[in-house]
Design an enzyme around this catalytic site. Structure first.
Site, PDB file in Angstrom:
ATOM      1  N   LYS A   1      -3.725 -14.068   3.824  1.00  0.00           N
ATOM      2  CA  LYS A   1      -3.646 -12.640   3.544  1.00  0.00           C
ATOM      3  C   LYS A   1      -4.823 -12.096   2.748  1.00  0.00           C
ATOM      4  CE  LYS A   1       0.256 -10.900   2.235  1.00  0.00           C
ATOM      5  NZ  LYS A   1       1.501 -10.695   1.456  1.00  0.00           N
TER       6      LYS A   1
ATOM      7  N   THR B   1       0.836  -1.206   0.000  1.00  0.00           N
ATOM      8  CA  THR B   1       0.000   0.000   0.000  1.00  0.00           C
ATOM      9  C   THR B   1       0.866   1.249   0.000  1.00  0.00           C
ATOM     10  OG1 THR B   1      -1.742  -1.185   1.190  1.00  0.00           O
ATOM     11  CG2 THR B   1      -1.808   1.221   1.270  1.00  0.00           C
TER      12      THR B   1
ATOM     13  N   PHE C   1       8.377  -9.055   3.006  1.00  0.00           N
ATOM     14  CA  PHE C   1       8.520  -9.143   4.459  1.00  0.00           C
ATOM     15  C   PHE C   1       9.418  -8.014   4.983  1.00  0.00           C
ATOM     16  CE2 PHE C   1       7.348 -13.749   3.734  1.00  0.00           C
ATOM     17  CZ  PHE C   1       6.072 -13.589   4.219  1.00  0.00           C
TER      18      PHE C   1
ATOM     19  N   ARG D   1       5.756  -7.176  -7.088  1.00  0.00           N
ATOM     20  CA  ARG D   1       5.602  -8.617  -7.323  1.00  0.00           C
ATOM     21  C   ARG D   1       4.147  -8.965  -7.628  1.00  0.00           C
ATOM     22  NH1 ARG D   1       7.446 -11.313  -2.004  1.00  0.00           N
ATOM     23  NH2 ARG D   1       6.335  -9.527  -1.179  1.00  0.00           N
TER      24      ARG D   1
ATOM     25  N   ALA E   1       9.828 -14.080   0.237  1.00  0.00           N
ATOM     26  CA  ALA E   1      11.084 -13.593   0.806  1.00  0.00           C
ATOM     27  C   ALA E   1      11.582 -14.443   1.961  1.00  0.00           C
ATOM     28  CB  ALA E   1      10.928 -12.148   1.259  1.00  0.00           C
TER      29      ALA E   1
END
Length: 558
Positions: free
Chosen positions: A107, A75, A303, A96, A275
């Site tokens: 999520k 965001t 992350f 990504r 990650a």
């Protein structure tokens, strides 16, 4: 006050045709391959034809250690790019692609949030342009050719107990972590232990994200090690004559995807390695396109900074010759209070003591960016309605004491208008001294590279290499792969390898249990803790809330 959901905001957006976005970005239609009206792939030959154009400034957005309270890195990245555009800067975004595993797992959607999103949000979160499916198909083609070679006589002498290549599916499915395949009789394959990884953990994903063109892609695919012979020699995809067919499956997936933000900022969404189990960055090709087309290229790494940022610097920037101009570390008051010991249900109440106890997590990440990697840095405080003036002032004060500016980011509620202050700070940082460095030298022994990351980035007191890992390190160096960078597979929830240690722990030991050569990607994976390359679904998966109506309108993607 009732808020619209992310998907409701996205669906209310009047998107521009992708040809308009391409024109705004400076992409001639000759390079554009449209996927409907609002998505397109951009031919990577654009980079060849723009080779003489100078690069813009590369801005990395990273974050503090993740918590259930959320941080908002994507965001913030979207809102920062929109904020730069509002300042009259030519900014391009490079992010990504989301994995279907987390989308249907914990999520939900992963295309930003609130007024700072990339669209079409539903497409990006689901099948998009088919890149992940192509990666999974290429991964599984190699697996099928490997098992077929063994079935047809095993001329290469592959030891079935030393096969390292797994199958892949882009879904959280713990049932597939460890299986036995080839059952059913003599003509049904050779029985052996097998397993699946989630597609984003596949080395094919890493290869795609680090390859520069089709010849480089084929060369990297050919170097992938699938197992070892009875006398300990590595067997590669090239030995199985698989790299050409794999590259054929990936030729379109190699091209970056062009979409837009809610405010019409051009955005490349391409590649998506995790990650914590991979290198956590979008493709080098997409980043390079953003740098050629924009004066400012905003990208993110997965992350926290100890994982995504470290790998962005030590793997991606090292391989691609990239030098970041500035770094933004995203934090929230809520997450910092969680690191300070407050339960998730109490995060809305003002608690200055807990906030101060949680601040060391943020400040350690900032210290790493500035002292280990030598880069200018700012803190973006992602605003929540429950934040109090006193809490925000405390974060600003503690950051100022360390010589770093903390800027309130209100992009979730206000879009680019809420990101102009952060954008101004980023522009200022791009003019500051830059002493970019890596956390370790490439010629160090494998164990010493791991030790450098553990001590300099994680701040561990000790590194413990278990016997299996020590043996693998010696084998890796004997085979000539010792010069490769290291990709740490570690929990995202702590600086340590123990997810139960939040904040900024001290005196801990990082334990490495195993190593794996990803010769195609060009790095060595070091496994710590209980990291698995196939996640599982939670008790109540996000998939239970996702639906589609009779008109094809999707709901529940946040």
């Amino acid at each position: 006050m009732e808020y619209l959901t992310d998907i409701e905001i996205a669906q209310a957006c009047r998107m521009k045709k992708i040809t308009e976005i391409a024109a705004l970005a400076g992409v001639d239609e000759a390079y554009l391959e449209q996927y409907g009206s609002y998505k397109a792939k951009v031919d990577y030959r654009l980079l060849r034809d723009m080779a003489e154009k100078p690069d813009g400034k590369l801005i990395l957005v990273t974050a503090i250690t993740p918590t259930p309270a959320g941080e908002g890195k994507t965001t913030t990245s979207v809102g920062l790019a929109d904020g730069l555009r509002r300042l009259g800067k030519n900014a391009v975004l490079a992010l990504r692609e989301p994995s279907l595993g987390p989308v249907f797992g914990v999520k939900g959607g992963a295309a930003g949030g609130g007024r700072a999103q990339v669209v079409p949000m539903e497409d990006i979160n689901l099948h998009f342009t088919g890149d992940f499916h192509a990666i999974g198909a290429a991964n599984n083609l190699l697996a099928a050719m490997l098992d077929n070679h063994i079935q047809q006589g095993n001329a290469l002498g592959i030891d079935c107990k030393r096969i390292t290549w797994k199958r892949a599916v882009d879904m959280n499915d713990r049932q597939l972590r460890n299986i036995v395949s080839g059952l059913g009789g003599r003509m049904q394959g050779v029985p052996r232990e097998d397993g699946f990884e989630i597609t984003v953990a596949s080395e094919v994903m890493a290869v795609l994200c680090l390859a520069s063109d089709i010849p480089d892609l084929k060369a990297r695919l050919g170097r992938i090690i699938v197992g070892y012979t009875y006398d300990g020699k590595p067997v590669t995809a090239r030995d199985l004559k698989a790299e050409g067919a794999m590259a054929a499956l990936l030729k379109d997936a190699l091209k970056p995807n062009l979409v837009q933000t809610l405010e019409g900022t051009p955005a490349f969404i391409h590649g998506g390695p995790f990650a914590n189990i991979a290198h956590g960055c979008n493709s080098v090709t997409a980043t390079r396109m953003a740098l050629k087309l924009g004066d400012y290229a905003v990208t993110e790494a997965g992350f926290a900074a100890d994982l995504g940022a470290e790998k962005f610097f030590d793997i991606k920037c090292r391989m691609a010759g990239l030098t970041p101009a500035a770094v933004v570390v995203v934090a929230t008051v809520r997450a910092l209070k969680y690191h300070g010991g407050v339960s998730k249900t109490e995060l809305g109440a003002e608690n200055l003591d807990a906030l101060e106890r949680g601040m060391p997590n943020l400040l350690r990440h900032v210290e790493n960016i500035r002292e280990v990697f030598g880069l200018p840095c700012a803190v973006a405080v992602n605003a929540f309605p429950t934040d109090t003036a006193a809490e925000l002032a405390l974060v600003e004060e503690k950051c100022r004491e360390k010589g770093v500016n903390a800027v309130l980011s209100e992009v979730w509620a206000k879009g680019g208008a809420g990101g102009t202050a952060l954008a101004e700070e980023v522009v200022r940082l791009c003019g500051q001294p830059n002493h970019f460095a890596f956390s370790y030298a490439p010629d160090l022994p494998v164990e010493e590279k791991i030790r450098a990351i553990a001590k300099r980035v994680y701040h561990a007191k000790h590194l413990l290499m278990l016997p299996a890992a020590k043996k693998k390190a010696a084998e890796i160096e004997a085979l000539g792969f010792g010069g490769l960078p290291v990709c740490m597979a570690k929990t995202q929830y702590s600086f340590s390898d123990d997810p139960a240690l939040p904040g900024a722990p001290e005196g801990f030991t990082v334990q490495v249990s195993d190593l794996k050569v990803c010769a195609g990607a060009g790095f060595i994976v070091a496994y710590t803790g209980d990291i698995m390359t196939m996640p599982g679904l939670p008790r109540v998966p996000a998939a239970e809330k996702i639906d589609v109506d009779e008109n094809g309108v999707i709901s529940g993607l946040f």
